[in-house]
Write a protein that holds these residues in place. Structure first.
Motif, mmCIF file in Angstrom:
data_model
loop_
_atom_site.group_PDB
_atom_site.id
_atom_site.type_symbol
_atom_site.label_atom_id
_atom_site.label_comp_id
_atom_site.label_asym_id
_atom_site.label_seq_id
_atom_site.Cartn_x
_atom_site.Cartn_y
_atom_site.Cartn_z
ATOM 1 N N GLY A 108 0.795 -1.218 0.000
ATOM 2 C CA GLY A 108 0.000 0.000 0.000
ATOM 3 C C GLY A 108 0.827 1.268 0.000
ATOM 4 O O GLY A 108 0.265 2.357 0.011
ATOM 5 N N PHE A 109 2.136 1.145 -0.053
ATOM 6 C CA PHE A 109 3.024 2.304 0.009
ATOM 7 C C PHE A 109 3.845 2.412 -1.274
ATOM 8 O O PHE A 109 4.434 1.443 -1.737
ATOM 9 N N SER A 110 3.859 3.640 -1.806
ATOM 10 C CA SER A 110 4.485 3.862 -3.108
ATOM 11 C C SER A 110 5.961 4.217 -3.007
ATOM 12 O O SER A 110 6.715 3.988 -3.958
ATOM 13 N N TYR A 111 6.338 4.805 -1.889
ATOM 14 C CA TYR A 111 7.699 5.329 -1.769
ATOM 15 C C TYR A 111 8.395 4.724 -0.560
ATOM 16 O O TYR A 111 7.782 4.575 0.508
ATOM 17 N N TRP A 112 9.675 4.439 -0.732
ATOM 18 C CA TRP A 112 10.465 3.788 0.315
ATOM 19 C C TRP A 112 11.843 4.426 0.417
ATOM 20 O O TRP A 112 12.419 4.856 -0.589
ATOM 21 N N GLY A 113 12.353 4.469 1.646
ATOM 22 C CA GLY A 113 13.727 4.864 1.850
ATOM 23 C C GLY A 113 14.662 3.684 1.694
ATOM 24 O O GLY A 113 14.221 2.557 1.428
ATOM 25 N N GLN A 114 15.940 3.926 1.909
ATOM 26 C CA GLN A 114 16.950 2.888 1.717
ATOM 27 C C GLN A 114 17.148 2.046 2.978
ATOM 28 O O GLN A 114 17.781 0.991 2.918
ATOM 29 N N GLY A 115 16.632 2.513 4.091
ATOM 30 C CA GLY A 115 16.722 1.763 5.344
ATOM 31 C C GLY A 115 17.853 2.208 6.240
ATOM 32 O O GLY A 115 18.852 2.784 5.797
ATOM 33 N N THR A 116 17.672 1.955 7.527
ATOM 34 C CA THR A 116 18.711 2.214 8.521
ATOM 35 C C THR A 116 18.739 1.017 9.473
ATOM 36 O O THR A 116 17.698 0.524 9.901
ATOM 37 N N GLN A 117 19.934 0.532 9.776
ATOM 38 C CA GLN A 117 20.087 -0.714 10.532
ATOM 39 C C GLN A 117 20.037 -0.473 12.039
ATOM 40 O O GLN A 117 20.742 0.403 12.559
ATOM 41 N N VAL A 118 19.224 -1.282 12.697
ATOM 42 C CA VAL A 118 19.159 -1.296 14.155
ATOM 43 C C VAL A 118 19.591 -2.680 14.628
ATOM 44 O O VAL A 118 19.025 -3.684 14.199
ATOM 45 N N THR A 119 20.585 -2.706 15.486
ATOM 46 C CA THR A 119 21.076 -3.969 16.044
ATOM 47 C C THR A 119 21.040 -3.876 17.553
ATOM 48 O O THR A 119 21.618 -2.958 18.143
ATOM 49 N N VAL A 120 20.332 -4.819 18.180
ATOM 50 C CA VAL A 120 20.193 -4.833 19.629
ATOM 51 C C VAL A 120 20.885 -6.086 20.159
ATOM 52 O O VAL A 120 20.541 -7.208 19.777
ATOM 53 N N SER A 121 21.840 -5.886 21.033
ATOM 54 C CA SER A 121 22.569 -7.011 21.617
ATOM 55 C C SER A 121 22.081 -7.267 23.031
ATOM 56 O O SER A 121 21.796 -6.335 23.783
ATOM 57 N N SER A 122 21.972 -8.552 23.354
ATOM 58 C CA SER A 122 21.459 -8.919 24.684
ATOM 59 C C SER A 122 22.600 -9.234 25.639
ATOM 60 O O SER A 122 23.750 -9.275 25.241
#
Length: 125
Positions: free
Chosen positions: A111-125
């Motif tokens: 349903g979405f026409s436009y997208w960004g390139q993304g940004t990485q989220v990494t969570v360490s436990s």
């Protein structure tokens, strides 16, 4: 030409917080349907939150109580404040936009026409 540029991703420890930003150009965030999606390695793209042009907001169950989606109309920006992060939040996070939201499909990436390139989220436990 519409462009969406995400930023703010980082590596954090479990329990930490991050604020993701999405800078929009070629469109006005105030009237657009804006959303955040995420995709972990080997997983399907997953809807996180949506902010409609008329002002209603919806969050995925995994985000409720921890994440907040917001718009800064003056800066033409979309944000995702993420608190109490855990390892399951590790993913590439994408900003998405469309001219309007359809409630039945506002969680559907198609349903979405436009997208960004993304940004990485990494969570360490």
């Amino acid at each position: 030409q519409v462009q969406l540029v995400e930023s703010g991703g980082a590596s954090v420890q479990a329990g930490g917080s991050l604020k993701l930003s999405c800078a929009a150009s070629g469109m006005t965030v105030s009237s657009a349907c804006m959303a955040w999606f995420r995709q972990g390695i080997g997983k399907e793209r997953e809807w996180v939150a949506v902010f409609s042009g008329s002002g209603w907001v919806r969050l995925a169950d995994s985000a409720k109580g921890r994440f907040t989606i917001s718009k800064d109309v003056a800066k033409n920006m979309l944000y995702l404040q993420m608190n109490s992060l855990n390892a399951e939040d590790t993913a590439m996070y994408y900003c998405a936009a469309s001219a309007w939201c359809i409630t039945t499909t506002s969680s559907d990436p198609h349903g979405f026409s436009y997208w960004g390139q993304g940004t990485q989220v990494t969570v360490s436990s």
